[in-house]
Scaffold this active site. Structure first.
Site, short mmCIF file in Angstrom:
data_model
loop_
_atom_site.label_atom_id
_atom_site.label_comp_id
_atom_site.label_asym_id
_atom_site.label_seq_id
_atom_site.Cartn_x
_atom_site.Cartn_y
_atom_site.Cartn_z
N TYR A 1 4.14 4.45 -11.77
CA TYR A 1 3.55 3.93 -10.47
C TYR A 1 2.04 3.96 -10.52
O TYR A 1 1.54 2.95 -10.02
CB TYR A 1 3.91 4.94 -9.30
CG TYR A 1 3.78 4.36 -7.90
CD1 TYR A 1 4.73 3.91 -7.17
CD2 TYR A 1 2.59 4.93 -7.09
CE1 TYR A 1 4.49 3.45 -6.01
CE2 TYR A 1 2.30 4.50 -5.88
CZ TYR A 1 3.39 3.69 -5.23
OH TYR A 1 3.14 3.28 -3.93
N SER B 1 -2.03 0.67 -3.66
CA SER B 1 -2.02 2.04 -2.81
C SER B 1 -3.34 3.04 -3.52
O SER B 1 -4.15 2.38 -4.26
CB SER B 1 -0.81 2.76 -3.96
OG SER B 1 -0.81 4.28 -3.71
P1 NAD Z 1 10.38 1.19 1.36
O1 NAD Z 1 11.21 1.90 0.32
O2 NAD Z 1 10.44 1.73 2.61
O3 NAD Z 1 10.40 -0.47 1.27
C1 NAD Z 1 10.62 -1.15 -0.01
C2 NAD Z 1 11.24 -2.37 0.15
O4 NAD Z 1 11.13 -2.88 -1.16
C3 NAD Z 1 12.52 -2.58 1.07
O5 NAD Z 1 12.47 -3.54 1.65
C4 NAD Z 1 13.44 -2.75 -0.56
O6 NAD Z 1 14.71 -3.45 -0.02
C5 NAD Z 1 12.46 -3.48 -1.32
N1 NAD Z 1 12.90 -3.78 -2.70
C6 NAD Z 1 12.79 -2.41 -3.40
N2 NAD Z 1 13.34 -3.03 -4.84
C7 NAD Z 1 13.20 -4.49 -4.84
C8 NAD Z 1 13.57 -5.39 -5.55
N3 NAD Z 1 13.84 -5.17 -6.86
N4 NAD Z 1 13.55 -6.62 -5.07
C9 NAD Z 1 13.29 -6.93 -4.11
N5 NAD Z 1 13.02 -5.95 -2.92
C10 NAD Z 1 12.94 -4.72 -3.19
O7 NAD Z 1 9.03 1.48 0.77
P2 NAD Z 1 7.40 1.08 1.46
O8 NAD Z 1 7.12 2.84 1.44
O9 NAD Z 1 7.34 0.56 2.72
O10 NAD Z 1 6.67 0.70 0.40
C11 NAD Z 1 6.35 -0.76 0.44
C12 NAD Z 1 5.16 -0.85 -0.81
O11 NAD Z 1 4.10 -0.25 -0.18
C13 NAD Z 1 5.33 -0.38 -1.91
O12 NAD Z 1 4.64 -1.40 -3.03
C14 NAD Z 1 4.66 0.97 -1.95
O13 NAD Z 1 4.13 1.36 -3.32
C15 NAD Z 1 3.48 0.69 -1.20
N6 NAD Z 1 2.85 2.02 -0.78
C16 NAD Z 1 3.50 2.72 0.04
C17 NAD Z 1 2.74 3.79 0.35
C18 NAD Z 1 3.58 4.98 1.31
O14 NAD Z 1 3.05 5.87 1.49
N7 NAD Z 1 4.87 4.51 1.96
C19 NAD Z 1 1.71 4.30 0.25
C20 NAD Z 1 1.11 3.57 -0.79
C21 NAD Z 1 1.65 2.23 -0.93
#
Ligand code: NAD
Length: 260
Positions: free
Chosen positions: A155, A142
């Site tokens: 985080y 991130s």
């Molecule tokens: P999201 O909530 O849409 O998806 C998260 C996924 O992780 C889902 O499939 C969920 O079922 C799974 N998950 C959660 N806990 C779990 C566990 N204990 N075991 C297995 N699977 C699990 O979130 P996202 O925004 O797509 O985030 C995905 C990654 O991207 C994360 O690491 C997040 O930190 C990173 N990220 C997101 C953003 C953003 O703006 N959305 C920005 C930077 C980084």
């Protein structure tokens, strides 16, 4: 390009992980999906991806907070799809609160899912990658791996940690056909971010659309969200031969967030 390769994407039932799974399947890779959700919807997703892209798609519901289940996920991919050539450590959760009231159980869960699971998965996948002398490990970090924001102590700590781990794994594999890099997204409109938008709208008593615009204006100069498709396309590039000498990099996809 990735025909006969297998990609494991943790947390791929939603958001960025699903975008990455679609992009890698589009490039011909067989896919191991992982994540939580409704069983019927996940099966529809699995079958839909397999049909749309003509690749093998399996699903494993391992809980990334449990090391033994992380190891079992990698083994399941090797047993069902033949190998673990590409590992995308993507699963992640968020919790926001000031440090002095941050619940200890949320700290533990975020460190386990956003950081430690990537260590366990990498450890499990590396021996097979070394045998084949080819592998791609992509950590979804991130912008919060490089800079901080208030109320995100666990985080930010986890994301800074995963960038450190990315560099160590890149150095330890530097003389092999295995690379390890990190992607640093800014705001991407997924359920993880929608929760923060809804909380802001409620806190400030403003419409959701206004909360969304304010969230972007605060940090992301483009004023636009990055998309799961864009993150997926970067993963496909990192799996290509063009990226074979990219090692230990942290690549922002952030609408200019880190340029400020
Ligand atoms: P999201 O909530 O849409 O998806 C998260 C996924 O992780 C889902 O499939 C969920 O079922 C799974 N998950 C959660 N806990 C779990 C566990 N204990 N075991 C297995 N699977 C699990 O979130 P996202 O925004 O797509 O985030 C995905 C990654 O991207 C994360 O690491 C997040 O930190 C990173 N990220 C997101 C953003 C953003 O703006 N959305 C920005 C930077 C980084």
């Amino acid at each position: 390009m990735l025909k006969d390769k297998t990609a494991i994407i943790t947390g791929s039932t939603s958001g960025i992980g699903l975008g990455i799974a679609r992009a890698l399947a589009g490039a011909g890779a067989n896919i191991m999906l992982n994540g939580f959700g409704d069983a019927v919807q996940i099966e529809a997703l699995r079958a839909g991806l397999a049909g749309e892209f003509g690749v093998k798609v399996a699903y494993n519901g391992a809980d990334m907070s449990r090391p033994e289940q992380v190891h079992a996920l990698i083994k399941a991919a090797e047993d069902q799809l033949g190998a673990a050539d590409i590992l995308v450590n993507n699963a992640g959760i968020q919790h926001t609160a000031p440090v002095e009231s941050f619940p200890a159980d949320r700290w533990d869960a975020i460190i386990a899912i956003n950081l430690s699971s990537a260590f366990h998965a990498t450890q499990a996948a590396l021996p097979g990658m070394k045998q084949r002398n080819w592998g791609r490990i992509i950590n979804i970090a991130s912008v919060h791996g490089l800079v901080a924001s208030i109320d995100k102590v666990a985080y930010v700590a986890a994301k800074h940690g995963i960038l450190g781990m990315t560099k160590v794994v890149a150095l330890e594999t530097a003389k092999t056909g295995i690379t390890c890099n990190a992607i640093c997204p800014g705001w991407v409109l997924t359920p993880l971010v929608q929760k923060q938008i809804d909380a802001r709208a409620q806190r400030e008593g403003i419409p959701v659309e206004q909360a969304k615009a304010e969230l972007l204006a605060e940090k992301q100069p483009s004023g636009e969200f990055a998309t799961p498709e864009q993150i997926g396309a970067l993963c496909v590039f990192l799996c290509s031969n063009a990226a074979a000498q990219m090692r230990g990099a942290s690549l922002p996809v952030d609408g200019g967030w880190l340029a400020q």
